[in-house]
Scaffold this motif. Structure first.
Motif, mmCIF file in Angstrom:
data_model
loop_
_atom_site.group_PDB
_atom_site.id
_atom_site.type_symbol
_atom_site.label_atom_id
_atom_site.label_comp_id
_atom_site.label_asym_id
_atom_site.label_seq_id
_atom_site.Cartn_x
_atom_site.Cartn_y
_atom_site.Cartn_z
ATOM 1 N N UNK A 17 46.228 96.083 21.237
ATOM 2 C CA UNK A 17 46.603 95.849 19.846
ATOM 3 C C UNK A 17 47.176 97.107 19.210
ATOM 4 N N UNK A 18 46.623 98.270 19.575
ATOM 5 C CA UNK A 18 47.112 99.528 19.023
ATOM 6 C C UNK A 18 48.569 99.755 19.408
ATOM 7 N N UNK A 19 48.893 99.461 20.667
ATOM 8 C CA UNK A 19 50.276 99.605 21.136
ATOM 9 C C UNK A 19 51.195 98.674 20.368
ATOM 10 N N UNK A 109 36.832 98.821 5.831
ATOM 11 C CA UNK A 109 37.569 98.003 6.799
ATOM 12 C C UNK A 109 36.695 97.598 7.978
ATOM 13 N N UNK A 110 36.946 96.417 8.516
ATOM 14 C CA UNK A 110 36.202 95.944 9.689
ATOM 15 C C UNK A 110 36.636 96.724 10.929
ATOM 16 N N UNK A 111 35.773 96.770 11.917
ATOM 17 C CA UNK A 111 36.097 97.446 13.176
ATOM 18 C C UNK A 111 37.317 96.795 13.822
ATOM 19 N N UNK A 112 38.229 97.613 14.308
ATOM 20 C CA UNK A 112 39.481 97.201 14.951
ATOM 21 C C UNK A 112 40.477 96.570 13.974
ATOM 22 N N UNK A 113 40.279 96.792 12.668
ATOM 23 C CA UNK A 113 41.278 96.318 11.710
ATOM 24 C C UNK A 113 42.383 97.363 11.571
ATOM 25 N N UNK A 114 43.523 96.927 11.064
ATOM 26 C CA UNK A 114 44.695 97.792 10.951
ATOM 27 C C UNK A 114 44.574 98.714 9.735
ATOM 28 N N UNK A 132 44.507 101.295 14.597
ATOM 29 C CA UNK A 132 43.256 100.537 14.454
ATOM 30 C C UNK A 132 42.079 101.475 14.228
ATOM 31 N N UNK A 133 41.199 101.094 13.321
ATOM 32 C CA UNK A 133 39.990 101.875 13.109
ATOM 33 C C UNK A 133 38.898 101.408 14.066
ATOM 34 N N UNK A 134 38.193 102.385 14.632
ATOM 35 C CA UNK A 134 37.101 102.041 15.550
ATOM 36 C C UNK A 134 35.742 102.282 14.917
ATOM 37 N N UNK A 135 35.731 102.724 13.640
ATOM 38 C CA UNK A 135 34.464 102.902 12.953
ATOM 39 C C UNK A 135 34.243 104.323 12.480
ATOM 40 N N UNK A 136 32.994 104.615 12.091
ATOM 41 C CA UNK A 136 32.618 105.919 11.550
ATOM 42 C C UNK A 136 32.112 106.821 12.675
ATOM 43 N N UNK A 144 33.326 110.768 9.284
ATOM 44 C CA UNK A 144 34.745 110.452 9.145
ATOM 45 C C UNK A 144 35.010 109.070 9.736
ATOM 46 N N UNK A 145 36.039 108.412 9.211
ATOM 47 C CA UNK A 145 36.490 107.155 9.804
ATOM 48 C C UNK A 145 37.553 107.476 10.847
ATOM 49 N N UNK A 146 37.308 107.033 12.081
ATOM 50 C CA UNK A 146 38.272 107.257 13.155
ATOM 51 C C UNK A 146 39.326 106.158 13.165
ATOM 52 N N UNK A 147 40.591 106.562 13.228
ATOM 53 C CA UNK A 147 41.702 105.619 13.357
ATOM 54 C C UNK A 147 42.579 106.084 14.525
#
Length: 199
Positions: A17-19, A109-114, A132-136, A144-147
């Motif tokens: 999805x990230x790609x 944002x939900x996990x794996x949301x854009x 995509x964010x994978x969470x905190x 931090x929020x990882x994207x």
């Protein structure tokens, strides 16, 4: 074993999805007009900020590490007074001459949301990316929020927005090894900062 397999499947789907997301960007159009350049004295781009609406007022929000204890900063809106900066949350609030801005999301944002970002990577022209964010995650003992999205120095202070164009984070740092692991000040930290100083 089933949990491990399901976890691996989720990670692989997230990568695919990230790609797709980074090939076919769908950035909310109203983000770009509210993005502000933070400038060096010579006029070159140092970082990014953005107009944000909060309780019927409009401010510029960016990173504290860009402000560097200055009382004023040169921006694409002109010279602006620093209202408050917090090194612990890496947030800095400036005056704004804008009449409107981006707004904060009501929920994380939900996990794996854009997450969409618009900023000045490397001091270049305004550029949009999505990931995509994978969470905190904890970075330097700070939440931090990882994207998973490409970013570079100069993107600091960029808004991270959901599909509705609402702010869910402020870009704070990027992995200097991959330039594809980006970390944002999370929404709850922004809300606490704005509640204290955005009045």
């Amino acid at each position: 074993m089933k949990k491990v397999i399901l976890s691996l499947i989720s990670i692989n789907l997230a990568i695919i999805l990230m790609v797709i997301v980074n090939i076919n960007l769908n950035v909310p159009k109203h983000m770009a007009p509210h993005v502000v350049s933070i400038l060096y004295p010579d006029g070159s781009i140092m970082g990014t900020g953005f107009n944000i609406e909060y309780k019927d007022k409009v401010f510029i929000l960016t990173n504290a590490h860009i402000c560097s204890d200055n009382v004023e900063l040169k921006t694409s809106q002109g010279l602006k007074k620093v209202i408050k900066q917090s090194d612990s949350s890496d947030l800095c609030l400036l005056e704004s001459s804008a009449t409107s801005g981006l707004t904060l999301s009501l929920r994380e944002p939900a996990k794996f949301s854009i997450v969409h970002i618009v900023g000045h990577p490397g001091g270049w022209r305004l550029t949009a990316r999505s990931g995509l964010t994978t969470g905190i995650e904890m970075q330097n003992k700070v939440r931090h929020r990882h994207v998973a999205v490409p970013a570079f120095p100069g993107n600091s202070g960029s808004p991270g927005c959901n599909a509705n164009g609402e702010v869910v984070g402020v870009l704070s740092m990027v992995s200097m090894k991959t330039f594809e692991d980006t970390f944002f000040v999370p929404l709850d930290e922004i809300k606490v900062f704005m509640e204290r100083h955005g009045r």
